[in-house]
Motif scaffolding. Structure first.
Motif, mmCIF file in Angstrom:
data_model
loop_
_atom_site.group_PDB
_atom_site.id
_atom_site.type_symbol
_atom_site.label_atom_id
_atom_site.label_comp_id
_atom_site.label_asym_id
_atom_site.label_seq_id
_atom_site.Cartn_x
_atom_site.Cartn_y
_atom_site.Cartn_z
ATOM 1 N N GLU A 1 6.459 -8.754 -4.162
ATOM 2 C CA GLU A 1 6.918 -9.878 -3.502
ATOM 3 C C GLU A 1 7.547 -9.446 -2.011
ATOM 4 O OE1 GLU A 1 11.275 -10.250 -6.028
ATOM 5 O OE2 GLU A 1 9.573 -11.876 -6.408
ATOM 6 N N ARG A 2 7.910 -8.300 -2.056
ATOM 7 C CA ARG A 2 8.731 -7.963 -0.822
ATOM 8 C C ARG A 2 7.519 -7.775 0.340
ATOM 9 N NH1 ARG A 2 11.760 -3.303 -3.304
ATOM 10 N NH2 ARG A 2 9.799 -3.149 -4.261
ATOM 11 N N ALA A 3 6.330 -7.647 -0.018
ATOM 12 C CA ALA A 3 5.273 -7.098 0.853
ATOM 13 C C ALA A 3 4.959 -8.231 1.894
ATOM 14 C CB ALA A 3 4.149 -6.627 0.427
ATOM 15 N N ASN A 4 4.041 -8.140 2.947
ATOM 16 C CA ASN A 4 3.757 -9.054 3.880
ATOM 17 C C ASN A 4 2.893 -10.133 3.106
ATOM 18 O OD1 ASN A 4 2.545 -10.646 6.055
ATOM 19 N ND2 ASN A 4 1.921 -9.012 7.244
ATOM 20 N N SER A 5 3.309 -11.494 3.289
ATOM 21 C CA SER A 5 2.658 -12.491 2.496
ATOM 22 C C SER A 5 1.860 -13.542 3.434
ATOM 23 C CB SER A 5 3.486 -13.218 1.634
ATOM 24 O OG SER A 5 4.519 -13.709 2.504
ATOM 25 N N LEU B 1 0.893 -1.280 -0.015
ATOM 26 C CA LEU B 1 -0.116 0.047 0.002
ATOM 27 C C LEU B 1 0.887 1.189 -0.012
ATOM 28 C CD1 LEU B 1 -1.977 -2.263 1.067
ATOM 29 C CD2 LEU B 1 -2.981 -0.714 2.499
ATOM 30 N N GLU B 2 0.396 2.109 -0.821
ATOM 31 C CA GLU B 2 1.311 3.362 -1.019
ATOM 32 C C GLU B 2 0.379 4.635 -0.938
ATOM 33 O OE1 GLU B 2 4.063 3.762 -4.336
ATOM 34 O OE2 GLU B 2 5.185 2.159 -3.588
ATOM 35 N N GLN B 3 0.886 5.815 -0.746
ATOM 36 C CA GLN B 3 -0.023 7.024 -0.961
ATOM 37 C C GLN B 3 1.129 8.248 -1.486
ATOM 38 O OE1 GLN B 3 -0.895 7.160 3.500
ATOM 39 N NE2 GLN B 3 -2.908 7.829 2.651
ATOM 40 N N GLY B 4 0.572 9.078 -2.310
ATOM 41 C CA GLY B 4 1.081 9.989 -3.026
ATOM 42 C C GLY B 4 1.160 10.039 -4.464
ATOM 43 N N ASP B 5 0.615 8.854 -4.986
ATOM 44 C CA ASP B 5 0.379 8.522 -6.574
ATOM 45 C C ASP B 5 1.895 8.693 -7.106
ATOM 46 O OD1 ASP B 5 -0.814 7.758 -8.801
ATOM 47 O OD2 ASP B 5 -1.322 10.009 -9.338
ATOM 48 N N THR B 6 2.734 8.072 -6.782
ATOM 49 C CA THR B 6 4.319 8.216 -7.324
ATOM 50 C C THR B 6 4.692 6.687 -7.956
ATOM 51 O OG1 THR B 6 5.213 7.571 -5.488
ATOM 52 C CG2 THR B 6 4.698 9.935 -5.809
ATOM 53 N N GLY B 7 4.102 5.955 -7.629
ATOM 54 C CA GLY B 7 4.407 4.231 -7.989
ATOM 55 C C GLY B 7 3.699 3.810 -9.272
ATOM 56 N N ASN B 8 4.560 2.658 -9.707
ATOM 57 C CA ASN B 8 3.966 1.987 -10.935
ATOM 58 C C ASN B 8 3.914 0.603 -10.719
ATOM 59 O OD1 ASN B 8 3.004 1.798 -13.337
ATOM 60 N ND2 ASN B 8 4.882 2.109 -14.470
ATOM 61 N N GLY B 9 3.318 -0.454 -11.295
ATOM 62 C CA GLY B 9 3.321 -1.585 -11.232
ATOM 63 C C GLY B 9 1.971 -2.374 -11.585
ATOM 64 N N SER B 10 1.651 -3.322 -10.948
ATOM 65 C CA SER B 10 0.507 -4.077 -11.195
ATOM 66 C C SER B 10 -0.236 -4.889 -9.920
ATOM 67 C CB SER B 10 0.712 -5.160 -12.315
ATOM 68 O OG SER B 10 1.616 -6.244 -12.132
ATOM 69 N N ILE B 11 -1.308 -5.121 -10.343
ATOM 70 C CA ILE B 11 -1.862 -5.742 -8.986
ATOM 71 C C ILE B 11 -2.892 -6.901 -9.697
ATOM 72 C CG2 ILE B 11 -3.896 -4.129 -8.681
ATOM 73 C CD1 ILE B 11 -3.148 -4.832 -6.096
ATOM 74 N N ALA B 12 -3.208 -8.003 -8.885
ATOM 75 C CA ALA B 12 -4.105 -9.054 -9.127
ATOM 76 C C ALA B 12 -5.659 -8.699 -9.057
ATOM 77 C CB ALA B 12 -3.673 -10.390 -8.670
ATOM 78 N N ARG B 13 -6.640 -8.919 -9.588
ATOM 79 C CA ARG B 13 -7.911 -8.382 -9.555
ATOM 80 C C ARG B 13 -8.474 -9.008 -8.200
ATOM 81 N NH1 ARG B 13 -10.634 -6.430 -13.959
ATOM 82 N NH2 ARG B 13 -9.011 -6.585 -15.967
ATOM 83 N N ILE B 14 -7.677 -10.144 -7.861
ATOM 84 C CA ILE B 14 -8.312 -10.636 -6.506
ATOM 85 C C ILE B 14 -7.891 -10.062 -5.320
ATOM 86 C CG2 ILE B 14 -6.275 -12.639 -6.683
ATOM 87 C CD1 ILE B 14 -9.989 -13.058 -5.119
ATOM 88 N N ASP B 15 -6.724 -9.515 -5.493
ATOM 89 C CA ASP B 15 -6.084 -8.527 -4.491
ATOM 90 C C ASP B 15 -6.951 -7.261 -4.253
ATOM 91 O OD1 ASP B 15 -4.223 -10.341 -3.421
ATOM 92 O OD2 ASP B 15 -3.074 -10.038 -5.119
#
Length: 227
Positions: free
Chosen positions: A205-209, A166-180
């Motif tokens: 992959e570095r986030a809490n799994s 989770l981030e704030q500030g709208d500076t990132g890029n990437g993707s996310i699965a619909r289920i998530d």
């Protein structure tokens, strides 16, 4: 009277996952849809459907009257001249919901799903119309005085669930699965800690799994809008 969670866009690929996750939690879900045939396949003892068009206020009072949360995960056409234009669907549609919620004096939590790049539309000029009106909708919701959460998914994939950042500030890029995306929207709709917050979500992959993530705790670590 048991209150329900209304979902606009609940027959879509991500919206239908939200409906199922909330039903699994024992929540009463009502899908607001213009196409009852799509919703009928999702119907169960916990998932119901009723006609509802975010662009039409007619019938909206009755639809929303017993709501405890409203999730908006709608898609528009790209053309500004379409009946389903970004302005009509993302902005004016949200204003319809805000007006009815205020008129009925509902104590309701609105979860609005937009996207990353809201503050950086110049990077994707081909969808600048969608980004602009999603941004206008975000601000209208913040200004409304209604309890809200704004979720900004990164680029959507159909992959299996993965760790989420989770981030704030709208500076990132990437993707996310619909289920998530679905899981976070479902959890946010039930969490006091998610209110008055805008945040982006990415698979990482570095986030809490851990399968036992305390989402209210994750939401509590985010900054409240305007703070």
């Amino acid at each position: 009277m048991n209150k329900s969670i209304k979902i606009f866009g609940g027959t879509g690929r991500t919206g239908s996952l939200i409906s199922s996750l909330l039903a699994d939690k024992g929540e009463s879900v009502v899908i607001a849809t213009r196409d009852p045939h799509k919703a009928r396949a999702l119907a169960s003892s916990f998932i119901h459907y009723r006609y509802g068009d975010i662009n039409q206020k007619e019938g909206m009072k009755e639809l929303l009257a017993d709501s405890k949360a409203i999730i908006i995960i709608v898609e528009s056409d790209e053309s500004p001249n379409s009946p389903n234009s970004p302005k009509n669907v993302h902005y004016l549609g949200l204003l319809n919901i805000i007006e009815i919620v205020k008129e009925l004096q509902l104590e309701v939590h609105v979860v609005l799903v937009t996207q990353i790049y809201i503050t950086r539309p110049e990077l994707y000029p081909e969808v600048k119309e969608i980004i602009f009106w999603r941004g206008q909708a975000e601000q209208a919701l913040r200004d409304s005085g209604i309890a809200y959460t704004i979720v900004r998914p990164s680029w959507l994939t159909n992959e299996a669930s993965q760790p989420v950042r989770l981030e704030q500030g709208d500076t990132g890029n990437g993707s996310i699965a619909r289920i998530d995306v679905a899981r976070i929207c479902a959890e946010a709709s039930l969490s006091l800690e998610a209110r008055a917050k805008t945040f982006e979500i990415f698979n990482d992959e570095r986030a809490n799994s851990s399968p036992l993530i305390d989402w209210s705790e994750r939401f509590s670590q985010l900054k409240t809008d305007g703070s």
